[in-house]
Design a protein around this motif. Structure first.
Motif, PDB file in Angstrom:
ATOM      1  N   HIS A   1      15.701 -24.408 -91.625  1.00  0.00           N
ATOM      2  CA  HIS A   1      15.566 -26.172 -91.318  1.00  0.00           C
ATOM      3  C   HIS A   1      16.912 -26.672 -91.179  1.00  0.00           C
ATOM      4  CE1 HIS A   1      11.965 -24.798 -92.843  1.00  0.00           C
ATOM      5  NE2 HIS A   1      11.120 -25.617 -91.723  1.00  0.00           N
ATOM      6  N   ARG A   2      17.556 -25.824 -91.519  1.00  0.00           N
ATOM      7  CA  ARG A   2      19.147 -27.182 -92.371  1.00  0.00           C
ATOM      8  C   ARG A   2      20.390 -26.498 -90.943  1.00  0.00           C
ATOM      9  NH1 ARG A   2      18.727 -29.914 -96.614  1.00  0.00           N
ATOM     10  NH2 ARG A   2      16.674 -31.142 -96.780  1.00  0.00           N
ATOM     11  N   HIS A   3      20.787 -26.584 -90.891  1.00  0.00           N
ATOM     12  CA  HIS A   3      22.528 -26.127 -90.801  1.00  0.00           C
ATOM     13  C   HIS A   3      23.458 -25.578 -91.392  1.00  0.00           C
ATOM     14  CE1 HIS A   3      25.962 -25.886 -88.328  1.00  0.00           C
ATOM     15  NE2 HIS A   3      25.338 -26.296 -87.114  1.00  0.00           N
ATOM     16  N   VAL A   4      24.066 -23.779 -91.374  1.00  0.00           N
ATOM     17  CA  VAL A   4      24.458 -23.479 -91.930  1.00  0.00           C
ATOM     18  C   VAL A   4      25.847 -23.837 -92.398  1.00  0.00           C
ATOM     19  CG1 VAL A   4      25.770 -22.137 -90.112  1.00  0.00           C
ATOM     20  CG2 VAL A   4      25.637 -20.902 -92.415  1.00  0.00           C
ATOM     21  N   SER A   5      26.273 -24.551 -91.922  1.00  0.00           N
ATOM     22  CA  SER A   5      27.462 -25.727 -92.254  1.00  0.00           C
ATOM     23  C   SER A   5      27.101 -26.240 -94.147  1.00  0.00           C
ATOM     24  CB  SER A   5      27.867 -26.566 -91.476  1.00  0.00           C
ATOM     25  OG  SER A   5      27.379 -27.788 -90.917  1.00  0.00           O
ATOM     26  N   ARG A   6      26.316 -26.091 -93.955  1.00  0.00           N
ATOM     27  CA  ARG A   6      26.145 -27.223 -95.887  1.00  0.00           C
ATOM     28  C   ARG A   6      25.713 -25.904 -96.170  1.00  0.00           C
ATOM     29  NH1 ARG A   6      28.168 -30.788 -95.840  1.00  0.00           N
ATOM     30  NH2 ARG A   6      26.781 -30.972 -97.801  1.00  0.00           N
ATOM     31  N   LEU A   7      25.930 -24.990 -95.863  1.00  0.00           N
ATOM     32  CA  LEU A   7      25.039 -23.324 -97.236  1.00  0.00           C
ATOM     33  C   LEU A   7      27.023 -23.367 -97.283  1.00  0.00           C
ATOM     34  CD1 LEU A   7      23.259 -21.147 -96.964  1.00  0.00           C
ATOM     35  CD2 LEU A   7      24.726 -19.910 -97.490  1.00  0.00           C
ATOM     36  N   TYR A   8      26.814 -23.079 -98.693  1.00  0.00           N
ATOM     37  CA  TYR A   8      28.167 -22.652 -99.250  1.00  0.00           C
ATOM     38  C   TYR A   8      27.946 -21.413-100.153  1.00  0.00           C
ATOM     39  CZ  TYR A   8      29.165 -26.851 -97.919  1.00  0.00           C
ATOM     40  OH  TYR A   8      29.913 -28.480 -97.620  1.00  0.00           O
ATOM     41  N   ILE A   9      29.288 -20.737-100.147  1.00  0.00           N
ATOM     42  CA  ILE A   9      28.818 -19.180-100.347  1.00  0.00           C
ATOM     43  C   ILE A   9      30.224 -18.964-102.173  1.00  0.00           C
ATOM     44  CG2 ILE A   9      29.733 -16.191-100.672  1.00  0.00           C
ATOM     45  CD1 ILE A   9      29.336 -16.905 -97.113  1.00  0.00           C
TER      46      ILE A   9
END
Length: 205
Positions: free
Chosen positions: A100-108
């Motif tokens: 549903h969203r872009h991986v660029s908005r996921l932070y590890i």
């Protein structure tokens, strides 16, 4: 976010995904640090982070609550660890985000285990990616940035006691908000000094 219109679009600035096995103590400490970093003294929090503390015992009926929180979050923070990699609930949350969203908005945020990027293969090196859930292993088109909190004890997770933690939280909050890291650190230190002055004044006879 730096875009005021996008800020108002979501109820949460970030959704915090973690394994109860590995992050039971660390997750609330990280949530508190992110929410209160560089916040004005008169506010309860600067950012709002969703952290579910119940889905270790989750049933299918609870997934609706988690899904709603995901939909209402601007960013996704994964506390990566071998426990998170084994968790079907963490993997399901990551799957939802990627759909549903872009991986660029996921932070590890790496809390345990290993991560090493293979620039030749363009993916995480197989022997050194035990901290990522299956859905995320090949999700990044290029090497992502991550915060390394390995070896940090939950009871020391306060930015005012640990300069290294201050720096790492500042990096994460800068990514979440689009603000400059140095500006955030300066504001955090100013707010800390102001809070101390207020406390001293309140204690004075």
């Amino acid at each position: 976010m730096s875009d005021g219109e996008e800020v108002s679009k979501y109820a949460y600035d970030a959704f915090l995904s973690y394994s109860q096995e590995a992050g039971r103590k660390l997750a609330p400490a990280l949530q508190r640090a992110v929410e209160t970093f560089a916040k004005p003294w008169y506010r309860r929090r600067g950012l709002r982070v969703f952290r579910d503390s119940t889905h270790v015992h989750a049933t299918s009926s609870l997934w609706g609550t988690i899904e709603s929180a995901l939909a209402e979050s601007s960013c996704f923070i994964l506390m990566a660890s071998p426990g998170a990699a084994r968790s079907p609930w963490v993997n399901r949350e990551v799957e939802w985000w990627l759909q549903h969203r872009h991986v660029s908005r996921l932070y590890i945020v790496l809390t345990e285990g290993e991560l090493r990027w293979d620039p030749v293969q363009g993916e995480f090196d197989l022997p050194s990616r035990d901290a990522l859930p299956p859905a995320l292993l090949r999700a990044f088109p290029s090497q992502p940035w991550w915060v390394d909190l390995r070896g940090v004890r939950a009871e020391r997770l306060t930015v005012r006691r640990d300069p290294a933690f201050l720096d790492r939280v500042a990096s994460l909050v800068a990514s979440l908000t689009g603000r400059l890291k140095d500006d955030l650190i300066g504001e955090e230190l100013r707010q800390h000094r102001r809070t101390k002055r207020i406390a001293v004044a309140a204690a004075a006879p």
